[in-house]
Enzyme design. Structure first.
Site, mmCIF file in Angstrom:
data_model
loop_
_atom_site.group_PDB
_atom_site.id
_atom_site.type_symbol
_atom_site.label_atom_id
_atom_site.label_comp_id
_atom_site.label_asym_id
_atom_site.label_seq_id
_atom_site.Cartn_x
_atom_site.Cartn_y
_atom_site.Cartn_z
ATOM 1 N N SER A 388 0.856 -1.185 0.000
ATOM 2 C CA SER A 388 0.000 0.000 0.000
ATOM 3 C C SER A 388 0.887 1.227 0.000
ATOM 4 C CB SER A 388 -0.901 -0.008 1.240
ATOM 5 O OG SER A 388 -1.588 1.223 1.351
ATOM 6 N N LEU A 459 -7.532 3.750 2.700
ATOM 7 C CA LEU A 459 -8.487 2.646 2.639
ATOM 8 C C LEU A 459 -7.785 1.309 2.840
ATOM 9 C CD1 LEU A 459 -11.324 1.477 1.986
ATOM 10 C CD2 LEU A 459 -10.692 1.592 -0.452
ATOM 11 N N GLU A 460 -6.632 1.134 2.213
ATOM 12 C CA GLU A 460 -5.872 -0.110 2.374
ATOM 13 C C GLU A 460 -5.405 -0.294 3.813
ATOM 14 O OE1 GLU A 460 -4.127 -0.045 -2.204
ATOM 15 O OE2 GLU A 460 -2.999 0.845 -0.542
ATOM 16 N N LEU A 461 -4.963 0.802 4.450
ATOM 17 C CA LEU A 461 -4.536 0.717 5.845
ATOM 18 C C LEU A 461 -5.713 0.329 6.730
ATOM 19 C CD1 LEU A 461 -2.463 1.144 8.110
ATOM 20 C CD2 LEU A 461 -3.042 3.594 8.083
#
Length: 536
Positions: A388, A459-461
């Site tokens: 990410s 969002l990925e985190l």
């Protein structure tokens, strides 16, 4: 220089100069004779004795007169670097046999006087210190004592002026005056010679006699204090020392003896080099009653020596006293072995601690390479790593050309990058959650642009943290690509920073595969959250 002169002078002159060079001898210096230092009062006569004649076996004045040796006197006044010859033409200086007289002595005469015996082949010299002091009253006790006496109670003693025979000359007249100073039972007598004619002049001397009054009561038999009758010596095998302390009551002008015997034989009779005993040393003196100690040294002491009889004896004219030293061995305690073993153990523990503290990461990776298992056979994940990152040119360059290349090529990981592996037409949120769910690790590249709300990086985190907190097997790794100010961190990043370790990218320093950045990366990629927090 001598060779140059020989080149221009006749041969007989060269031979003469060469003989002068050869005849130059070194004078053997005996230093300064501390026992012969002289202290006199200002205005009185000082006489210095040449210490070279203190040993008649070496030099005697009569032999010197009959030989080619000459007695010369020099003076070093401490104000010049070189000693100066004595000028005997001065009326205050006179030489008489082995004595040098200064009549009278003054403060300017103080210094080091050197007497020298020499001839054409030998030379020897020694120094005598002269100190001239001012007299403070009739009973000034700063002058050095010329005689020490010990006088028993209730006894008769005749005092004579010390060195009277040395100071008086035939057909000379003199008178003696006595002064007395007493303190408790310690007395000091001063004798003063005046109207004494020497070298045609009137001279004056002051000499002192110190005496101690001692009691003369009791049996006067020596008493062996140590070893006592009930005392046991604890010895160790090797080289023990046995100490004997004796009280020797005062006896006027009488020698008293202390000695050790082994099996009723003196050390001289025993003639065993393992046993030695130096002369007794004075421990204390209480008004003439002396306490002395004599030590017996035993080399290569063995268990057989425990059966021998060691006695300490003391004797004088009044009697003899003997005491036996009872020996026993000291229980052997391997102190050296225990100390060495403990020292080696502590050194190894310290070395292991230092090695682990410095190389803990390498050791853990080595252990996992030997005993770890391949997780690809234990789950149904499709990707090893999901990366990410913020979508900007600089960060994207780092992820694609450096991070992805090392993880895929060197570590052998299957890497998922959303922009590369996602298919067109899908929903970003659904595809992101699906990719994160199919990955074993989530590598989050932290930079100022990655923590901006509304971005795919955030969002990925969030997806990774949610999966990890709800019992998922996903492991999250944070890589700081660029520093981020703490006040600008979003809530999700603060929560992740508290729970996870942040590995910092340091540019060219972190680029080599042997750097600690990639070792931390390999370690954190294989560590669960709980273990990670405890270890780091």
């Amino acid at each position: 220089m001598a060779l140059f002169i020989c080149a221009v002078l006749p041969c007989f002159l060269c031979v003469f100069l060469w003989c002068l060079c050869v005849s130059e001898i070194q004078c053997h210096d005996w230093g300064v004779w501390s026992k012969g230092s002289v202290r006199v009062y200002d205005g009185e006569v000082a006489y210095l004795y040449c210490p070279l004649f203190s040993h008649p076996t070496l030099y005697s004045y009569s032999q010197t007169q009959n030989s080619s040796l000459s007695l010369l006197w020099y003076r070093h006044p401490h104000t010049h670097e070189l000693e100066q010859p004595i000028n005997l033409k001065l009326h205050t200086l006179h030489k008489d046999r082995e004595y040098l007289w200064i009549q009278p002595a003054s403060a300017q005469d103080a210094g080091l006087y050197i007497c020298m015996l020499r001839n054409i082949s030998s030379c020897v010299k020694i120094g005598v210190e002269l100190e001239v002091i001012q007299k403070d009253g009739e009973c000034d006790r700063r002058a050095q004592p010329h005689l020490n006496l010990t006088i028993p109670f209730q006894s008769d003693q005749t005092l004579t002026c010390p060195n009277l025979n040395t100071l008086t000359l035939p057909n000379s007249t003199h008178s003696v005056s006595w002064y007395h100073f007493i303190s408790h039972i310690l007395g000091e007598f001063f004798s003063e010679l005046e109207s004494f004619h020497i070298f045609g002049l009137i001279s004056r001397f002051t000499h002192s006699s110190f005496f101690t009054v001692v009691p003369d009561v009791g049996s006067k038999v020596p008493i062996v204090l140590n070893p006592a009758s009930d005392q046991i010596y604890t010895v160790t095998l090797g080289e023990p020392t046995l100490s004997c302390r004796v009280l020797l009551p005062h006896l006027y002008e009488e020698k008293q003896y202390i000695w050790w015997t082994v099996d009723n034989k003196t050390l001289e009779q025993l003639a065993d080099p393992r046993f030695s005993s130096p002369e007794a040393k004075l421990v204390s003196n209480d008004y003439g009653d002396e306490r002395k100690e004599r030590v017996l040294y035993v080399m290569d002491f063995s268990a057989d020596d425990l059966q021998r009889e060691f006695n300490c004896s003391a004797r004088n004219s009044r009697g003899i006293n003997t005491s036996r030293a009872v020996l026993k061995t000291e229980p052997y305690v391997p102190t050296l072995e225990l100390g060495c073993g403990l020292g080696v153990t502590l050194a190894l523990m310290l070395m292991m601690f230092v090695i682990y503290h410095v190389f803990w990461l390498e050791l853990l990776l080595l252990y996992r390479s030997w005993f770890g298992s391949d997780e690809r056979y234990t789950d149904d994940k499709q990707y090893d790593v999901y990366i990410s990152y913020a979508r900007n040119s600089e960060e994207e360059e780092f992820v694609l050309s450096t991070l992805r290349r090392v993880l895929e090529t060197e570590f052998g990981y299957s890497v998922c990058i959303f922009d590369r592996d996602s298919l067109p037409g899908g929903t970003i949120t659904d595809d992101t959650l699906r990719f994160v769910g199919q990955s074993r690790r989530l590598v989050v590249v932290v930079s100022p642009c990655s923590a901006v709300r509304g971005t795919q990086a955030l969002l990925e985190l969030q997806a990774g943290l949610t999966s990890m907190l709800h019992g998922g097997s996903l492991r999250v790794v944070l890589i700081q690509f660029k520093p981020v100010q703490r006040k600008s961190w979003v809530k999700e990043l603060r929560r992740a920073r508290l729970a996870l370790t942040l590995v910092r990218w340091q540019g060219e320093k972190s680029a080599p595969l042997s750097s600690r950045f990639w070792k931390h990366q390999a370690y954190l990629d294989q560590e669960s959250l709980t273990t990670l927090k405890d270890s780091v």
